[in-house]
Design an enzyme around this catalytic site. Structure first.
Site, PDB file in Angstrom:
ATOM      1  N   CYS B 165       0.052   2.871   0.159  1.00  0.00           N
ATOM      2  CA  CYS B 165       0.332   3.003   1.590  1.00  0.00           C
ATOM      3  C   CYS B 165       1.107   1.834   2.191  1.00  0.00           C
ATOM      4  O   CYS B 165       1.417   1.859   3.381  1.00  0.00           O
ATOM      5  CB  CYS B 165      -0.975   3.241   2.330  1.00  0.00           C
ATOM      6  SG  CYS B 165      -1.906   4.596   1.578  1.00  0.00           S
ATOM      7  N   HIS B 294      -2.788  -0.696  10.936  1.00  0.00           N
ATOM      8  CA  HIS B 294      -2.844   0.304   9.858  1.00  0.00           C
ATOM      9  C   HIS B 294      -3.805   1.408  10.307  1.00  0.00           C
ATOM     10  O   HIS B 294      -3.476   2.581  10.198  1.00  0.00           O
ATOM     11  CB  HIS B 294      -3.277  -0.358   8.546  1.00  0.00           C
ATOM     12  CG  HIS B 294      -3.137   0.535   7.364  1.00  0.00           C
ATOM     13  ND1 HIS B 294      -1.942   1.132   7.026  1.00  0.00           N
ATOM     14  CD2 HIS B 294      -4.030   0.958   6.438  1.00  0.00           C
ATOM     15  CE1 HIS B 294      -2.117   1.870   5.943  1.00  0.00           C
ATOM     16  NE2 HIS B 294      -3.377   1.788   5.561  1.00  0.00           N
ATOM     17  N   HIS B 328      -2.302  10.028   8.415  1.00  0.00           N
ATOM     18  CA  HIS B 328      -1.907   8.928   7.536  1.00  0.00           C
ATOM     19  C   HIS B 328      -0.850   9.457   6.576  1.00  0.00           C
ATOM     20  O   HIS B 328      -1.139  10.264   5.704  1.00  0.00           O
ATOM     21  CB  HIS B 328      -3.121   8.402   6.774  1.00  0.00           C
ATOM     22  CG  HIS B 328      -2.846   7.172   5.984  1.00  0.00           C
ATOM     23  ND1 HIS B 328      -1.596   6.578   5.925  1.00  0.00           N
ATOM     24  CD2 HIS B 328      -3.657   6.402   5.215  1.00  0.00           C
ATOM     25  CE1 HIS B 328      -1.652   5.502   5.157  1.00  0.00           C
ATOM     26  NE2 HIS B 328      -2.895   5.378   4.716  1.00  0.00           N
TER      27      HIS B 328
END
Lengths: 278, 400
Positions: B165, B294, B328
């Site tokens: 990620c 995040h 996400h």
């Protein structure tokens, strides 16, 4: 057209090499010099001591292979792994895990193994390396299909030159399995590693001059010189590293000829090794 | 700490996600706290979760000459590339510098593995891929970058960064180094990730997927919502003309050295990435006006990142997670959140944290649920990935 800038000379430490028939740099170096043969029977997959015993048994081939050469390279460079940024490169990642994931998804997706899933990320090997060595420096995981070794070497050399810091480069690929053999040509285990440093040290084995050059669209990987390297020329995409490691094995005498590795349809990474004298 | 770097110019940027194609629908969604998440309708037997799905990808047709690249990920790349005049901006740079002087660095975690999954459901009698799936350049991690290189007509250095990620945040760091050393004059950076069985069932196997729309930093957050997105930026040395006012000022990359799938409990790797990004930008934490966190809505990530922001930033800093807007987006999260940070600077729009009702009492006053308007001189964005791979970026305005 502007002349292409020439980046600074860098220094290579701790060359490391592992394939079942040449399990370790000493064996590979001797064979590339014509002074040794291939291991018979071939070695079993490495068992990297960086991992805890339970993890060592469970580790996928990619992780076992990459961590073996990473540790050997660090030992050869005489450096503390915790302090050294790292660039890991693999053209295909872990093909056996991809096969497991895709097979399971095609049959019963709800039984997918959580461990296999988190090991399926391309940066699993570098993740285990940083965890095992306590390395909190930058870590990277790179892929560029057939140009993977050259792209990873460029990434590592650029980081070394830009940050004036040593960088560990590790390249690895493993055999394709199952239905993936329809599309992926990767025949065996091969991993290489080296540390690229901005300054010469007592552990330096060669100076590296490097640049990115226009190849007019006809860049090709140099053919292997030794019989040993010829047996590995098509093993998997990391075979593109053979020319550099053969040159490292044959540093005595005249400077070896330059090596050009394709980076794109127009560019090559040009590498020139120089022996360092005491 | 690393020394300060010379800023790079952001000459063009764009993002496509569940809230729409290009910057305008994204800005509109951020302005009105409109989430693009929907109940999972992906695949034959969808898990009970919410996803950020890009509408219309099934109907995207690549031009005949590019048909062999067809797969969900490359279709999303194609859709995302053609927003906000991005191809024209790249064409202008190509004319200025030449195609081999523009690097292409893309981040992705899944690339086109969704197409490989599909091929496994279509095996022939010998257990091999059917002929129409025997496309080696599609079933490999670098597929996305090879496809985009061909679409944009670029021949410079090219690589795929796949650090889960943090992938498409780290692309800015690699581009900056190549340009600083003179090995490229400009770089196209970005990333694309698409929904597929591997990630939906994979994150489900780790028990990280929420059964409801994700609620970052909420006291009763229940896990992540997965999404898909594409984003791109064109970066180059600062030009004489004052046409492009946005800058990449700094980046920091670090590792947790802790665990494959849970963050360091004290956030030491994340803090190291933050410190290095601030050092390269030459800024103190107090200078940051907006933080795109995040903020995945997983228990652990939010706990660690919330504590980091609380201890390092003043109360006035506006921080938020935008995962509630598009989910996400994994390897594409870094570039999408960079685009949101650039929009925040360009338009003075600091997004809120959509879907979140009650902030966990453990977090500081920085995390905001509602959007605000105000001058954003400096924005920070965080990306943390599996394997403990962290990257922070600092963007800002050109100083006259």
């Amino acid at each position: 057209m502007k002349p292409t800038p020439v980046p600074p000379t860098l220094y290579i430490e701790g060359p490391a090499f592992w394939t079942p028939t040449l399990p370790g740099w000493n064996a590979a170096r001797a064979a590339f010099r014509g002074e040794g043969g291939l291991a018979d029977p071939p070695a079993k997959r490495p068992s990297p001591q960086v991992l805890a015993p339970a993890e060592r048994r469970r580790a996928p081939d990619t992780v076992a292979l990459a961590l073996e050469v990473a540790a050997a390279s660090m030992a050869g460079a005489g450096r503390n792994a915790a302090d050294v940024p790292c660039v890991f490169v693999s053209a295909h990642g872990d093909l056996s895990i991809n096969d497991y994931m895709c097979s399971t998804l095609a049959t019963d997706p709800t039984v997918l193994s959580p461990t296999r899933f988190h090991n399926s990320v391309h940066n699993a090997a570098v993740g285990y390396w940083t965890i095992g060595t306590g390395c909190m420096a930058a870590s990277n995981s790179v892929s560029a299909y057939e140009n993977s070794f050259a792209a990873g070497l460029l990434e590592a050399a650029v980081q070394c030159a830009a940050d004036q810091s040593p960088v560990l480069l590790v390249g690895y690929d493993t055999p394709t399995v199952g239905p993936l053999t329809s599309v992926t040509d990767s025949q065996g285990l091969l991993a290489v590693a080296l540390v690229i440093a901005p300054e010469r040290t007592a552990h330096t084995v060669a100076a590296l001059d490097w640049s990115v050059q226009d190849n007019g669209g006809d860049g090709t990987v140099p053919a292997p010189l030794s019989d040993a390297a010829k047996t590995l020329a098509h093993i998997n995409p990391m075979a593109h590293a053979l020319g550099l490691f053969e040159a490292l094995a044959r540093l005595e005498g005249d400077p070896p000829p330059p090596i050009g590795l394709p980076l794109s349809s127009a560019l090559s990474l040009r590498l020139q090794l120089q022996r360092v004298r005491d | 700490m690393p020394p300060r770097i010379s800023p790079l110019q952001i000459s063009a940027f764009t993002a496509t996600s569940a809230v729409g194609v290009g910057k305008e629908p994204l800005a509109e969604a951020l302005e009105h706290s409109r989430s693009g998440l929907r109940a999972n309708d992906f695949g034959d037997a969808p898990l009970p979760t919410w996803i950020g799905r890009v509408d219309g990808l099934e109907d995207v047709r690549l031009p005949e000459a590019l048909a062999s690249w067809d797969c969900r990920n490359n279709r999303l790349a194609w859709l995302g590339l053609h927003a906000d005049g991005f191809p024209e901006a790249v064409a202008a740079a190509r004319a200025r510098y030449g195609p081999s002087r523009i690097a292409l660095i893309l981040g992705t975690s899944t690339s086109s593995i969704g197409e490989t999954e599909l091929a496994y459901t279509q095996l022939d009698a010998d257990g091999l891929f059917p002929m129409n799936q025997r496309r080696p350049a599609v079933h490999t991690p670098h597929s996305l970058a090879m496809f985009v290189q061909q679409v944009l007509g670029l021949t410079g250095p090219s690589e795929t960064i796949s650090t889960a990620c943090s992938s498409s945040a780290k692309v800015f760091a690699s581009a900056e180094r190549l340009i600083r050393l003179g090995l490229a004059d400009a770089a196209v950076v970005g990333g694309v990730d698409t929904l597929c069985g591997s990630v939906l069932f994979g994150f489900n196997s780790l028990e990280l997927v929420s059964s409801e729309p994700c609620r970052p930093f909420d006291a009763s957050r229940k896990g992540i919502s997965l999404g898909e997105a594409a984003g791109f930026a064109l970066v180059e040395r600062v030009q004489d003309d004052a046409g492009a006012p946005l800058r990449l000022l700094g980046y920091g990359e670090a590792s947790d050295a802790h665990h494959m799938s849970t963050p360091h409990p004290e956030g030491l790797g994340a803090e190291r990435a933050l410190d290095e990004a601030l050092a390269r930008a030459g800024l103190a934490p107090e200078a940051i006006d907006y933080i795109n966190m995040h903020g995945t809505a997983s228990q652990k990530n939010d706990e660690v990142e919330g504590a980091l922001v609380a201890r390092r930033f003043p109360a006035r800093t506006h921080a938020s997670s935008t995962k509630g807007f598009m989910g996400h987006t994994l390897g594409a999260a870094g570039i999408v959140e960079s685009v949101i940070s650039l929009l925040a600077i360009e338009r003075g729009l600091m997004p809120g944290t959509v879907n979140t009702n009650q902030l966990d009492a453990g977090f500081g006053p920085q995390i905001r649920l509602e959007p605000t308007h105000g001058e954003v001189r400096y924005a920070l964005t965080n990306s943390f990935g599996f394997g403990g791979n962290n990257c922070s970026l600092v963007f800002g305005k050109a100083t006259a």
